[in-house]
Design an enzyme around this catalytic site. Structure first.
Site, PDB file in Angstrom:
ATOM      1  N   PRO A   2       0.996  -1.180  -0.118  1.00  0.00           N
ATOM      2  CA  PRO A   2      -0.019  -0.015  -0.108  1.00  0.00           C
ATOM      3  C   PRO A   2       0.862   1.247   0.025  1.00  0.00           C
ATOM      4  O   PRO A   2       1.800   1.349   0.691  1.00  0.00           O
ATOM      5  CB  PRO A   2      -0.931  -0.010   1.446  1.00  0.00           C
ATOM      6  CG  PRO A   2      -0.104  -1.122   2.204  1.00  0.00           C
ATOM      7  CD  PRO A   2       0.921  -1.609   1.240  1.00  0.00           C
ATOM      8  N   GLU A   3       0.344   2.248  -0.855  1.00  0.00           N
ATOM      9  CA  GLU A   3       0.942   3.484  -0.741  1.00  0.00           C
ATOM     10  C   GLU A   3      -0.121   4.276  -0.065  1.00  0.00           C
ATOM     11  O   GLU A   3      -1.149   3.907   0.297  1.00  0.00           O
ATOM     12  CB  GLU A   3       1.403   4.012  -2.154  1.00  0.00           C
ATOM     13  CG  GLU A   3       2.502   3.012  -2.637  1.00  0.00           C
ATOM     14  CD  GLU A   3       2.803   3.631  -4.083  1.00  0.00           C
ATOM     15  OE1 GLU A   3       3.020   4.859  -4.411  1.00  0.00           O
ATOM     16  OE2 GLU A   3       3.372   2.624  -5.156  1.00  0.00           O
TER      17      GLU A   3
END
Length: 271
Positions: A2-3
DNA sequence: CAACGGACCTGCCTGC
DNA sequence: TGCAGGCAGGTCCGTT
């Protein structure tokens, strides 16, 4: 995995179900994450009510009056809300059971994630204290990128992926932002003019906002707090598109390696 | 200080 | 089919 957009999507997915809920029980099946799960988490959090869920960069903050759970999803983590009686699977390391009968379940196959408990101001915690500005805040400006890059020789792609410069921009969105800004990822950060940083600042804000609006990017295993994938992968211009035609100029997308990470860019559109 | 390589993990895909 | 190798959305640490 995840960013920033995926973490924000997770936050928005769990907040409506978890806010105001009392945590009845915390189950730590495997504390061996990249840094060990705080030993006092289970005792300290049980009985507390979650009164806010915030995000700082790629960190989620579950706040109660007694303290805050700081969560990072690492490369492969997700945090989902589901009925507590659904059996845990192999990589489900932490459950936070809620009074509603649902639970917040952390799954993280690679165990690069983080779950720590703090009773102090979480923003002053060692993990968060030195983070750069939030890219979607007004204090993230071209002047900030310009000034903090003077004298730096590393590539602009690695520069914007440094969370102490700006937080939340990871490998996908760094490539995508540089494409939108028309900047070659290998450019030395310290030799980029203020005006180009203006374009890059705008591009980062645009890409992250659009990705949040699409519920993030699901390449393999990202699911939001309610178990649904994101759709931004359909709008990727360069990431993962090596040798496919550029959406703008039709030349094949190029790939290179920077700091042990893959970078994708267009040789025609990015200089 | 800055730059760089390696470390931390598991799963999945490719090619032999 | 089995196995080795490479790759994956992140970050910290030690060495130069």
């Amino acid at each position: 995995m995840p960013e920033l957009p995926e973490v924000e999507t997770t936050r928005r997915g769990i907040a409506p179900h978890a806010l105001g809920q009392r945590v009845t029980q915390v189950i730590v099946r495997n504390p061996r994450l990249r840094q060990p799960v705080s030993p006092q988490l289970a005792t300290a959090l049980a009985g507390q009510t979650i009164h806010a869920i915030d995000r700082r960069g790629k960190y989620l903050l579950l706040r109660s009056s007694a303290g805050t759970v700081i969560i990072h999803l690492g490369m492969s983590g997700n945090l989902r809300l589901l009925p507590a009686n659904i059996p845990a699977e192999k990589h489900d390391h932490v459950d936070m059971v809620l009074a509603s009968g649902q639970c917040l379940r952390l799954r993280d196959p690679r165990r690069f994630g983080t779950v720590v408990w703090t009773e102090d101001d979480p923003l002053q915690h060692a993990l968060l204290r030195n983070l750069g500005p939030e890219p979607l805040d007004n204090n993230f400006t071209e002047a900030h990128l310009y000034q903090s890059s003077r004298g730096r020789t590393l590539s602009v792609k690695q520069f914007i992926m440094d969370s102490h410069i700006v937080t939340g921009v990871g490998n996908i969105y760094a490539s995508e932002s540089l494409f939108l800004a028309g900047i070659h990822p290998g450019c030395s950060a310290g030799r980029i003019a203020l005006k180009r940083y203006g374009r890059l600042t705008t591009a980062i804000k645009q890409v992250l906002s659009a990705a949040i609006a699409q519920g993030g990017t699901t390449l393999r295993d990202f699911y939001n707090g309610e178990g649904r994938p994101g759709y931004f992968q359909q709008q990727l211009n360069v990431y993962g598109r090596a040798s496919e035609p550029c959406h703008s100029c039709q030349r094949p997308i190029a790939q290179l390696r920077q700091g042990q990470r893959s970078t994708f860019y267009c040789m025609g559109c990015q200089t």
